[in-house]
Write a protein that holds these residues in place. Sequence first.
Motif, PDB file in Angstrom:
ATOM      1  N   LYS A 157     -13.057  11.258  39.774  1.00 19.72           N
ATOM      2  CA  LYS A 157     -12.877  13.210  39.174  1.00 19.72           C
ATOM      3  C   LYS A 157     -11.383  14.193  38.980  1.00 19.72           C
ATOM      4  N   PRO A 158     -10.631  13.624  38.180  1.00 22.40           N
ATOM      5  CA  PRO A 158      -9.185  13.402  38.039  1.00 22.40           C
ATOM      6  C   PRO A 158      -8.708  14.729  38.420  1.00 22.40           C
ATOM      7  N   ARG A 159      -8.038  15.554  38.754  1.00 21.92           N
ATOM      8  CA  ARG A 159      -7.119  16.767  39.254  1.00 21.92           C
ATOM      9  C   ARG A 159      -6.664  17.348  37.390  1.00 21.92           C
ATOM     10  N   ARG A 160      -5.906  16.767  37.418  1.00 19.21           N
ATOM     11  CA  ARG A 160      -4.919  16.656  35.812  1.00 19.21           C
ATOM     12  C   ARG A 160      -5.574  15.737  34.348  1.00 19.21           C
ATOM     13  N   THR A 161      -5.403  16.262  33.427  1.00 17.83           N
ATOM     14  CA  THR A 161      -5.659  15.503  32.516  1.00 17.83           C
ATOM     15  C   THR A 161      -5.443  14.442  32.043  1.00 17.83           C
ATOM     16  N   ILE A 162      -6.152  13.374  31.907  1.00 14.60           N
ATOM     17  CA  ILE A 162      -4.975  12.001  31.532  1.00 14.60           C
ATOM     18  C   ILE A 162      -5.527  11.450  30.344  1.00 14.60           C
ATOM     19  N   ARG A 163      -4.754  11.409  29.514  1.00 14.26           N
ATOM     20  CA  ARG A 163      -4.614  11.318  28.645  1.00 14.26           C
ATOM     21  C   ARG A 163      -3.722   9.712  27.402  1.00 14.26           C
ATOM     22  N   ILE A 164      -4.555   9.332  27.344  1.00 15.48           N
ATOM     23  CA  ILE A 164      -3.850   7.565  26.163  1.00 15.48           C
ATOM     24  C   ILE A 164      -3.272   7.732  25.358  1.00 15.48           C
ATOM     25  N   ALA A 165      -2.513   7.144  24.499  1.00 11.19           N
ATOM     26  CA  ALA A 165      -1.648   7.295  23.752  1.00 11.19           C
ATOM     27  C   ALA A 165      -1.221   5.759  23.218  1.00 11.19           C
ATOM     28  N   LEU A 166      -2.008   5.117  21.974  1.00 10.27           N
ATOM     29  CA  LEU A 166      -1.663   4.080  21.587  1.00 10.27           C
ATOM     30  C   LEU A 166      -0.719   4.229  20.443  1.00 10.27           C
ATOM     31  N   TRP A 167       0.016   3.722  20.860  1.00 10.79           N
ATOM     32  CA  TRP A 167       1.789   3.867  19.623  1.00 10.79           C
ATOM     33  C   TRP A 167       1.275   2.724  18.307  1.00 10.79           C
ATOM     34  N   GLY A 168       2.044   3.939  17.090  1.00 12.24           N
ATOM     35  CA  GLY A 168       1.998   2.794  15.531  1.00 12.24           C
ATOM     36  C   GLY A 168       3.546   3.020  15.222  1.00 12.24           C
ATOM     37  N   GLU A 169       3.772   2.262  15.292  1.00 13.49           N
ATOM     38  CA  GLU A 169       5.213   1.818  15.079  1.00 13.49           C
ATOM     39  C   GLU A 169       6.272   1.659  15.774  1.00 13.49           C
TER      40      GLU A 169
ATOM     41  N   GLN B 231       0.608  -1.385  -0.035  1.00 13.17           N
ATOM     42  CA  GLN B 231      -0.295  -0.554  -0.001  1.00 13.17           C
ATOM     43  C   GLN B 231       0.741   1.335   0.019  1.00 13.17           C
ATOM     44  N   ASN B 232       0.529   1.723  -1.185  1.00 21.07           N
ATOM     45  CA  ASN B 232       1.597   3.164  -1.572  1.00 21.07           C
ATOM     46  C   ASN B 232       1.133   4.882  -0.745  1.00 21.07           C
ATOM     47  N   GLN B 233       0.070   4.248  -0.826  1.00 22.80           N
ATOM     48  CA  GLN B 233      -1.444   5.593  -0.941  1.00 22.80           C
ATOM     49  C   GLN B 233      -0.844   6.069   0.552  1.00 22.80           C
ATOM     50  N   ASP B 234      -0.768   5.465   1.212  1.00 20.78           N
ATOM     51  CA  ASP B 234      -0.806   6.405   2.632  1.00 20.78           C
ATOM     52  C   ASP B 234       0.384   5.809   3.182  1.00 20.78           C
ATOM     53  N   LEU B 235       1.575   6.553   3.037  1.00 17.40           N
ATOM     54  CA  LEU B 235       2.695   6.753   3.855  1.00 17.40           C
ATOM     55  C   LEU B 235       3.152   7.069   5.570  1.00 17.40           C
ATOM     56  N   LYS B 236       1.910   7.540   5.868  1.00 13.00           N
ATOM     57  CA  LYS B 236       1.874   8.157   7.421  1.00 13.00           C
ATOM     58  C   LYS B 236       2.024   7.480   7.580  1.00 13.00           C
ATOM     59  N   GLY B 237       2.662   7.425   8.999  1.00 12.25           N
ATOM     60  CA  GLY B 237       1.778   6.526  10.739  1.00 12.25           C
ATOM     61  C   GLY B 237       1.279   7.807  11.330  1.00 12.25           C
ATOM     62  N   TYR B 238       0.702   6.311  12.917  1.00 13.23           N
ATOM     63  CA  TYR B 238      -0.199   6.697  13.676  1.00 13.23           C
ATOM     64  C   TYR B 238       0.103   6.564  14.709  1.00 13.23           C
ATOM     65  N   ASN B 239      -0.562   7.407  15.549  1.00 13.72           N
ATOM     66  CA  ASN B 239      -0.582   7.365  17.059  1.00 13.72           C
ATOM     67  C   ASN B 239      -2.097   7.305  17.149  1.00 13.72           C
ATOM     68  N   VAL B 240      -3.047   6.650  18.273  1.00 12.50           N
ATOM     69  CA  VAL B 240      -4.685   7.213  18.891  1.00 12.50           C
ATOM     70  C   VAL B 240      -4.088   8.125  20.011  1.00 12.50           C
ATOM     71  N   VAL B 241      -4.922   8.892  19.906  1.00 11.52           N
ATOM     72  CA  VAL B 241      -4.561   9.214  21.129  1.00 11.52           C
ATOM     73  C   VAL B 241      -6.088   9.713  22.032  1.00 11.52           C
ATOM     74  N   ALA B 242      -6.674   9.560  23.359  1.00 12.00           N
ATOM     75  CA  ALA B 242      -8.063  10.083  23.980  1.00 12.00           C
ATOM     76  C   ALA B 242      -7.659  10.493  25.528  1.00 12.00           C
ATOM     77  N   GLU B 243      -8.732  11.419  25.484  1.00 15.11           N
ATOM     78  CA  GLU B 243      -8.731  12.024  26.792  1.00 15.11           C
ATOM     79  C   GLU B 243      -9.998  12.112  28.048  1.00 15.11           C
ATOM     80  N   ILE B 244      -9.273  12.006  28.872  1.00 16.98           N
ATOM     81  CA  ILE B 244     -10.201  12.244  30.147  1.00 16.98           C
ATOM     82  C   ILE B 244      -9.759  13.648  30.782  1.00 16.98           C
ATOM     83  N   PRO B 245     -10.460  14.822  30.649  1.00 15.12           N
ATOM     84  CA  PRO B 245     -10.082  16.252  30.634  1.00 15.12           C
ATOM     85  C   PRO B 245     -10.329  15.938  32.763  1.00 15.12           C
TER      86      PRO B 245
END
Lengths: 525, 525
Positions: B356-368, B293-307
């Motif tokens: 209710k976390p005081r700080r923001t919590i961010r999950i990151a699911l790494w690519g590559e 697959q040569n259309q999309d040569l980018k790499g990605y991470n998935v992120v999401a937050e509990i503010p």
Amino acid sequence: MQKLLAALTAASLLATPALAQTAEKLDAAALTKIKEEGLNRSKVMETAFYLTDVCGPRLAGSEGLARANAWTKKRLTDYGLANANVEAWGDFGRGWDIDKSYVAMTAPYYHAMIGVPKAWTPSTAGALRKQVAYVNVKTEADLANYKGQLRDKIVVLPVATPPQPNFEPDARRLSAEDLQKLSEAPAGGGAPTAANRPAEANPEARRAAMLAARELRMKLNDMLMAEGAAAILSPGRGSDGTVFTTNGAPYAADAKPVLPELEMSAEDQLRLIRLVEAGIPVELEMETKTHFQNQDLKGYNVVAEIPGTDKKLKSEVVMLGGHLDSWHAATGATDNAAGVAVMMEAVRILKASGLKPRRTIRIALWGEEEEGLHGSRNYVKNHFADPATMQLKPDHEKLAAYFNLDNGAGKIRGIYAQGNEAVKPIFTAWLAPFADMGASTVTLRNTGSTDHIAFDAVGLPGFQFIQDGLDYFARTHHSNQDTYDRLVADDLKQASVVVASFVYNAAMRDQKLPRKPLPTAAKPQ
Amino acid sequence: MQKLLAALTAASLLATPALAQTAEKLDAAALTKIKEEGLNRSKVMETAFYLTDVCGPRLAGSEGLARANAWTKKRLTDYGLANANVEAWGDFGRGWDIDKSYVAMTAPYYHAMIGVPKAWTPSTAGALRKQVAYVNVKTEADLANYKGQLRDKIVVLPVATPPQPNFEPDARRLSAEDLQKLSEAPAGGGAPTAANRPAEANPEARRAAMLAARELRMKLNDMLMAEGAAAILSPGRGSDGTVFTTNGAPYAADAKPVLPELEMSAEDQLRLIRLVEAGIPVELEMETKTHFQNQDLKGYNVVAEIPGTDKKLKSEVVMLGGHLDSWHAATGATDNAAGVAVMMEAVRILKASGLKPRRTIRIALWGEEEEGLHGSRNYVKNHFADPATMQLKPDHEKLAAYFNLDNGAGKIRGIYAQGNEAVKPIFTAWLAPFADMGASTVTLRNTGSTDHIAFDAVGLPGFQFIQDGLDYFARTHHSNQDTYDRLVADDLKQASVVVASFVYNAAMRDQKLPRKPLPTAAKPQ
């Protein structure tokens, strides 16, 4: 008696042959020659290579077994043995071989799977690409649940015991404690608690459950055939890519037709099941090509002899053997190329050492053991006695002993006296020179499931050696991983010299080995 | 300092939270909620099922990883997380997927073999049926030996370490002694002597040998291509049907062409080699179909937050993550669906518990990750700092901590403080409530080879947990057996509550976690 024997065993463990020699004459010079030849100029791994890699899988009736019959006959002749012969023992059934085996998941994504056609199952109708149906039948009543749903489907059957991380080693050797228990065990008993084989609490219940499961499976087969399913994937025991295999149809020439069926890697099978159960459509591609051979339905054993040299004793025979046939998913290295290679090596050692046995030594490589000891049972029936009638043939009294090897590729740790109390001190003496090589245990206990049983059943002195289990039950016994790589050269060399020595001793002894009382009113086992 | 810390560790082992609480405030009510949700209403195995069986293998750039990116984004949104995003981190390279993989020996007899295409290798020219040539090149000079002999041949390469019966268990857990050693270990050191991973005597020599082997292999590739070989079978590490896999070509869009190449079961490969070396002609059939697959040569991470909920602290972030990509021969269950499932479960637990976390919590699911921690390294570079220049971005000071999980499917036994002495008493206190669940060890030692290193490299407090190895190194790590079946539900539940608690503590603590001194003149690692 028990205490005296224990003392003798202890003495042999300490390698004090003087004590043992008071009872049995041992030929130290012959033993030296045997060890010299067997340990320094061994051919056992070369033999194992030809049996496994070159001949290939040796399923009863297969082309691989025919190759092995021809090759062993020739090789034994090359060793200088006389009367080498591929001897028909009677009618067996169809030959069967695999020409192609491919199975993969193609949806929801591609995954090539590990699976092996069950023995004597037919080809698929070409290269299939079909949906999967999961069929989980626990009772006969469940069969009706699938009516009208299975046409052209590849049917996936449940996995009884899912794999999990394994905290026990695959391979082990018998410990001093294991051997002590064996040496103290009374006569009788079923299969012993050998390395890696768990003792069985209730064998009757297991047998009854097995019969019930088999009956339900026959009904399931009928239903799947009637519904028009395309093929069956059933779970193989094993994990990590190891698949234990068996037959999927009888070998009888007139066996009822069955569907194409593979035994699958448990992990691959479970993935299919989990996906289907989650409602995700699963598609497979699959192609099995097998062919049957109906021209020659006979079964065979390979035999060859070192003729005896003593005028009076040469008509008497010491036999040694192991089964040459195997299952089909690998090359039957530990079950039982190992045993055959050791037995062939034992006679090669005796010939090459220039020893002159008084009695005739006859090696027999059995066919069709895996389907019920057919080769050895029929050989015994043809030559010695029919256990059903116990009418003895003249050769019955001529057999001095039969020695068998068929418990994997591990070295010899001793021998099962099979309840024959009179042989215990003899074997104890014969093992004394091998105490420093790990073989010193004589147990009165019985062991079963292989070819010495055919002899024992008609009152002939037939014995199987005790061997280290290595990874036989965990990994290789009837699996797709029973390959040459599992063989440990040092173990097979050790076994070769122990067997050569036993056979030589039995051929030289003034008397044949003592026998147990003849069985009366025996039935075929 | 060392002695004081040892005393604290000992205290936590005895589960006397009173002592620990003098240093760190622990919210007992929150912890109860976390354990309640995570142990009694766990979704971690369901998540693992979707990641593995449903998404499939998740090689960098593959369709499976794209499915997993989409699924995890949606699932995190369904859990109630905010700002879920599949975030490009930069240019990676080509995508690659397998459409068919079949290889079998057809002479001297039929045998279906176990093999896996090396990642980023091309298709065969249709279904091949070819002779085998064994090519054993030890030095560059050996290359000339094969001139003119390899056209249209399937080339078989040697097996460095033949399999043998295994007397060690595949799976083990860290012993009390292992943990004691870890807790006493000084800062620094390379990879720890974790369960089943042998300590390395001379890593430099190994690296030099590896580079030399790689260079020779490149020259071999050129020769085989020039000679017109049809395909290559190379040996996979592993035995018993288990094959460890890797890539056979670079993922760069402009990578030099290579031949089709499979990594083979060692037993299958050795059989081919033994036959060829004995002069027996060997023929194979083989068909590999792969697509790029040569259309999309980018790499990605998935992120999401509990503010975060604290006006002052919500701009600060506690991160947790693990890599979502895997190798291609199985479904990457222990490497690293397990880590991802636990991290997703940790944020689910926190949301579902209504905390209710005081700080923001961010999950990151790494690519590559498997190709060099690309996803996490580039995320860190894009958001926090480039380790080459150490010019800090504004968010660098906002990160309270990063927690990573990527050492298989075993339960958490503690955490690597990564040489950060100031966090040791904090983590010791945080672990105190988990002593009865087996997690109580804080080691100063470093651990590497996964995504917390990207954070550590720019002076951010990034940590990886200590886990029981189970059969990670013996059986699953990058192998064709890294499937859902290897996951132990109780272990993943335990890990989920430990991680949820750590993340919550880091989000509630008055101060961000203490940092090590900023690295100066750092170079990309």
